[in-house]
Design a protein around this motif. Sequence first.
Motif, PDB file in Angstrom:
ATOM      1  N   ALA A 108       0.836  -1.198   0.000  1.00  0.00           N
ATOM      2  CA  ALA A 108       0.000   0.000   0.000  1.00  0.00           C
ATOM      3  C   ALA A 108       0.871   1.249   0.000  1.00  0.00           C
ATOM      4  CB  ALA A 108      -0.904  -0.002   1.213  1.00  0.00           C
ATOM      5  N   LYS A 134      -4.806   0.992  -0.894  1.00  0.00           N
ATOM      6  CA  LYS A 134      -4.490  -0.435  -0.776  1.00  0.00           C
ATOM      7  C   LYS A 134      -4.360  -1.116  -2.138  1.00  0.00           C
ATOM      8  CE  LYS A 134      -4.713  -2.891   2.488  1.00  0.00           C
ATOM      9  NZ  LYS A 134      -3.644  -3.540   3.271  1.00  0.00           N
ATOM     10  N   ASN A 135      -5.373  -0.954  -2.979  1.00  0.00           N
ATOM     11  CA  ASN A 135      -5.351  -1.694  -4.246  1.00  0.00           C
ATOM     12  C   ASN A 135      -6.337  -1.084  -5.237  1.00  0.00           C
ATOM     13  OD1 ASN A 135      -4.556  -3.608  -6.071  1.00  0.00           O
ATOM     14  ND2 ASN A 135      -5.158  -5.373  -4.842  1.00  0.00           N
ATOM     15  N   GLN A 178      -8.887 -10.970  -3.095  1.00  0.00           N
ATOM     16  CA  GLN A 178      -7.470 -10.696  -3.360  1.00  0.00           C
ATOM     17  C   GLN A 178      -6.850  -9.866  -2.239  1.00  0.00           C
ATOM     18  OE1 GLN A 178      -7.376  -8.746  -7.158  1.00  0.00           O
ATOM     19  NE2 GLN A 178      -8.260 -10.499  -8.242  1.00  0.00           N
ATOM     20  N   ASN A 179      -7.686  -9.083  -1.566  1.00  0.00           N
ATOM     21  CA  ASN A 179      -7.204  -8.225  -0.486  1.00  0.00           C
ATOM     22  C   ASN A 179      -7.533  -8.786   0.894  1.00  0.00           C
ATOM     23  OD1 ASN A 179      -6.185  -5.586  -1.895  1.00  0.00           O
ATOM     24  ND2 ASN A 179      -8.067  -6.132  -2.965  1.00  0.00           N
ATOM     25  N   ASN A 189     -12.312   0.704   6.129  1.00  0.00           N
ATOM     26  CA  ASN A 189     -12.152   0.309   4.730  1.00  0.00           C
ATOM     27  C   ASN A 189     -13.253   0.941   3.878  1.00  0.00           C
ATOM     28  OD1 ASN A 189      -9.900  -1.604   4.957  1.00  0.00           O
ATOM     29  ND2 ASN A 189     -11.331  -2.831   6.162  1.00  0.00           N
ATOM     30  N   GLU A 204      -7.977   2.644   2.784  1.00  0.00           N
ATOM     31  CA  GLU A 204      -8.002   2.233   4.190  1.00  0.00           C
ATOM     32  C   GLU A 204      -7.600   3.416   5.063  1.00  0.00           C
ATOM     33  OE1 GLU A 204      -5.004  -0.411   6.601  1.00  0.00           O
ATOM     34  OE2 GLU A 204      -6.304  -1.724   5.409  1.00  0.00           O
TER      35      GLU A 204
END
Length: 353
Positions: A3, A227-228, A250-251, A333, A351
Amino acid sequence: MSAVYINSASCISVQDTLKENILQNLTPVSSSNIIKAIEPPYKEFIPPAMIRRMSKTVKMSSVASHHALQEAGIDQPDAIIVGTGMGCSQDSEKFLKNVIDHGEEFLTPTFFIQSTHNTVAGQIALGLQCHAYNFTYVNTSSSLEFSLLDAQLQINDGEAQNILVGSTDEQTDRTMELYVLNHTIKQETDLPADYLNSSTSGVVWGEGASFFVVGKEKTQSTYAKLKNINISNRVLLGEVEVFIQNFLSQNNLSHNDIDAVILGFSGDAGSDAYYTKASKLFPASSQLYYKHLSGEFNTASGFSIFMACHILRDQKIPEVMKINTVQKEEIRNVLLYNHLGGSDHSLVLLEKA
């Protein structure tokens, strides 16, 4: 992929987002089908001689990027990455008009030079005298997401520490006329727009510029942790839930771990079906929407990321953004889901820092 941190956030939009306490001063717009950004006093930031030569998107981006760098305490970023769907369309229209008016002869190159999509990133670099990596992504509604992904990869690979990332799009008269004719923009007879339960096609069109400083380390000005990101050009309506669930898996998250989900409801009955499907995955999450505040445009997701950053830092959700009444004690989140007309779907996971 590790991240990274969003260490500043600046936005010029239909709302007066350069002012403080933005979460308390949001006003929905539904009675007009084309809404313009609230522009700052440019002369406070840009020399008057330069202002006259700049298109609106360059001016908005110059000011928004200035605020983002100032907030992060960065004089020289290690890279400048900008995402845009339409680029400098005002100068593009001026150039094409000159081509027609002069029969393709005796053309001045100025408007053509200034019409290229990478003009924004180039002008910011010139103003900063920054000779670092400079790149522009043009991927319709996922342009900003590709820019953020590039920044995240560069930081993870040790190529940079602090990167200026932004998105920008402007309106032009002729393009707006064409969008009305092909029903991309709502007809005036379908106003006021109903963003959540629309039965008509078309959207309310906006504009704006959003800029962020993305860094490797957390600082005093940090808003959130990025994060993604996941991007898909095509997602069938029946695949929406799998698309989102796979991303969460995936996370190492489930739908119950998402405290708030921000959906891009635009008032277009056809394409909003994707968001309705997605909302059913998160009955225990705070469900939010934002395009009644920003309008729809290629890089409207910049506004949603800007709002998400403020929500995570301030731990407050504006009432005007709420779809349901769910309220979590802590917002940790946040998931953002966006597309444009059913194409170029993106998921961004933020996040609390």
